[in-house]
Design a protein around this motif. Structure first.
Motif, short mmCIF file in Angstrom:
data_model
loop_
_atom_site.label_atom_id
_atom_site.label_comp_id
_atom_site.label_asym_id
_atom_site.label_seq_id
_atom_site.Cartn_x
_atom_site.Cartn_y
_atom_site.Cartn_z
N ASP A 59 -151.99 26.54 9.39
CA ASP A 59 -151.53 27.70 10.16
C ASP A 59 -151.11 27.31 11.57
O ASP A 59 -150.24 27.96 12.16
CB ASP A 59 -152.63 28.77 10.22
CG ASP A 59 -152.86 29.45 8.88
OD1 ASP A 59 -152.05 29.23 7.95
OD2 ASP A 59 -153.86 30.18 8.75
N PHE A 60 -151.70 26.24 12.10
CA PHE A 60 -151.32 25.78 13.44
C PHE A 60 -149.98 25.06 13.40
O PHE A 60 -149.33 24.92 14.44
CB PHE A 60 -152.40 24.85 14.00
CG PHE A 60 -152.28 24.61 15.46
CD1 PHE A 60 -152.71 25.57 16.38
CD2 PHE A 60 -151.71 23.44 15.96
CE1 PHE A 60 -152.58 25.36 17.75
CE2 PHE A 60 -151.58 23.21 17.32
CZ PHE A 60 -152.02 24.18 18.22
N GLY A 61 -149.57 24.62 12.22
CA GLY A 61 -148.28 23.95 12.07
C GLY A 61 -148.36 22.49 11.67
O GLY A 61 -147.34 21.83 11.49
N GLY A 62 -149.59 21.96 11.53
CA GLY A 62 -149.76 20.59 11.05
C GLY A 62 -149.66 19.51 12.11
O GLY A 62 -149.95 18.34 11.84
N THR A 63 -149.23 19.89 13.32
CA THR A 63 -149.14 18.91 14.40
C THR A 63 -149.58 19.55 15.72
O THR A 63 -149.59 20.77 15.85
CB THR A 63 -147.69 18.40 14.58
OG1 THR A 63 -146.84 19.49 14.96
CG2 THR A 63 -147.17 17.76 13.30
N VAL A 64 -149.94 18.69 16.67
CA VAL A 64 -150.23 19.12 18.05
C VAL A 64 -149.29 18.37 18.97
O VAL A 64 -149.36 17.14 19.05
CB VAL A 64 -151.69 18.83 18.44
CG1 VAL A 64 -151.93 19.23 19.88
CG2 VAL A 64 -152.66 19.55 17.54
N ASP A 65 -148.40 19.09 19.62
CA ASP A 65 -147.42 18.46 20.51
C ASP A 65 -146.71 17.29 19.84
O ASP A 65 -146.51 16.22 20.44
CB ASP A 65 -148.11 17.99 21.81
CG ASP A 65 -148.70 19.15 22.58
OD1 ASP A 65 -148.24 20.29 22.40
OD2 ASP A 65 -149.65 18.92 23.37
N GLY A 66 -146.37 17.50 18.58
CA GLY A 66 -145.65 16.48 17.82
C GLY A 66 -146.51 15.40 17.22
O GLY A 66 -146.02 14.53 16.48
N LYS A 67 -147.83 15.43 17.46
CA LYS A 67 -148.74 14.43 16.91
C LYS A 67 -149.44 15.03 15.67
O LYS A 67 -149.89 16.17 15.69
CB LYS A 67 -149.81 14.03 17.95
CG LYS A 67 -149.22 13.62 19.30
CD LYS A 67 -148.37 12.38 19.20
CE LYS A 67 -147.66 12.07 20.52
NZ LYS A 67 -148.59 11.84 21.64
N LYS A 68 -149.54 14.25 14.62
CA LYS A 68 -150.07 14.77 13.35
C LYS A 68 -151.57 15.05 13.44
O LYS A 68 -152.28 14.50 14.30
CB LYS A 68 -149.78 13.80 12.21
CG LYS A 68 -150.45 12.45 12.34
CD LYS A 68 -150.07 11.55 11.16
CE LYS A 68 -150.73 10.17 11.27
NZ LYS A 68 -150.39 9.30 10.13
#
Length: 403
Positions: A59-68
């Motif tokens: 739900d968060f999108g699978g990444t944080v600031d482009g980091k997996k």
């Protein structure tokens, strides 16, 4: 002029060092779900917590600031040494950035020390002892879902107010059980009741006959079950077989989960009063989460532990995204700044001691005739506001709290 240039260089170096420190370690955010996956707490946490964490990451999108984002999981077997060893290996070898769930208070206390030592965030959903936000609090630990104080304020106070003045406890003999008995005893006495005695049993017991006979012989109006998981369901089943409730004594299940009610069946569990931090059938948002969870878990509805894992992981990822840093102290500090507003905690906040304050719910188990279908188990008696449910910060013994 030369002084100004040197000052500018120093500032640039300082800013550069700060920027270098704030980063996603290893270009990956690694989440370790550590819990009981094969024992008495497997249903209330176990694989369901792993699935809840996966749902949050998706739900968060699978990444944080482009980091997996990656998820690891392991079974701590309800043993502090096993849990702390897994935590150390995860952090030192696998680069885990946050550890979540960890039912069994003795294991959670051990893991909290490791996480703090290693500057790794620790979000507790399954454990209950208030030591995590008192003497054993840590700058990297957040106690997210519930604790023994909230259980005592909810169930203990309600039972006393309904006339259950004299108590005898059957208590799991480790940190959680001790804390729950202590907190509930205090509530009972504060509200005009008395404690006639207690008996302690080993974790994961199968035969409760001797403990139940002692409780029966005490003559107490209420037998408080300061245990959880299959220890609680076994206690209730055997009490039913002995005719204890039919004999006039009342059972108070001080920590009970919806999976326990499902295992017992409404014929046995009906009428029990309990306190929970989440019920799947509260509103459209809770039902939506529960429906998605059930699709992944063969129809099982989420416990408050599962819902807390989802919410805790989501809040952690939001904090990391805000500061672009997955260091334990930095992430938890940011989590404390950000408000929590989701299906689990519409008005949540994390205090200085690491306690996530949110509403709790006093519920009563429905009779078979009242239930409208599968997992329709609770009538919500009242909402307990977060500031009432949890120990006041003024009474905290946490070193992080400025008195």
């Amino acid at each position: 002029m030369r002084t100004l240039k040197l000052t500018a260089c120093a500032l640039a170096l300082g800013l550069g060092a700060t920027a270098a420190q704030a980063e996603i370690s290893g270009d990956t955010v690694k989440i370790g779900v550590l819990n009981d996956q094969s024992g008495l707490y497997a249903d209330l946490a176990g694989k369901g917590s792993v699935e809840a964490a996966r749902m949050a990451v998706e739900d968060f999108g699978g990444t944080v600031d482009g980091k997996k984002i990656e998820i690891l999981s392991a079974d701590h077997q309800n043993k502090p040494d096993v849990g702390s060893n897994i935590a150390r290996e995860w952090i030192d070898v696998d680069g885990v950035d946050v550890i979540v769930d960890v039912p069994t208070s003795s294991v959670a206390l051990a893991v909290s020390k490791v996480a703090n030592e290693k500057d790794t965030a620790f979000i507790v959903s399954g454990a209950a002892t208030t030591r995590l936000t008192n003497d054993d609090c840590a700058a990297t630990t957040v106690h997210y879902t519930y604790d023994t104080y909230a259980l005592a304020i909810g169930t203990g106070k309600a039972v006393v107010e309904e006339g259950g003045k004299s108590w005898f406890f059957i208590t799991a003999d480790y940190a959680f059980g001790h804390s729950l008995e202590e907190d509930t005893s205090a509530v009972v006495k504060e509200n005009g009741g008395e404690v006639l005695g207690s008996v302690r049993h080993p974790l994961s017991s199968s035969d409760f006959s001797s403990y139940l006979l002692q409780a029966q012989g005490s003559g107490a109006q209420v037998i408080g079950l300061a245990n959880a998981g299959t220890d609680t369901t076994n206690s209730i089943k055997q009490a039913n077989e002995f005719g204890i409730v039919q004999g006039g004594q009342q059972l108070a299940a001080l920590l009970m989960f919806i999976t326990d009610v499902d295992a017992l069946g409404l014929d046995v569990a009906q009428g029990l009063t309990l306190t929970t931090g989440f019920y799947w059938d509260m509103n459209d948002d809770t039902r939506a989460f529960a429906d998605r969870f059930a699709e992944r878990m063969n129809g099982q509805r989420p416990t408050m532990v599962h819902a807390g894992v989802y919410s805790g992981v989501m809040h952690y990822l939001k904090a990391v995204s805000e500061i672009d840093d997955d260091g334990g102290k930095a992430a938890v500090e940011e989590m404390k700044k950000l408000p929590i507003h989701d299906f689990f905690a519409p008005n949540g906040k994390i205090r200085a001691d690491g306690r996530m304050v949110h509403d709790m719910y006093l519920v009563q188990v429905k009779s078979p005739d009242e239930s409208q279908g599968e997992w329709d188990y609770y009538n919500v008696v009242r909402t307990i506001p977060g500031d009432e449910a949890y120990q006041p910060l003024s009474k905290s013994t946490c070193s992080l709290v400025k008195q």
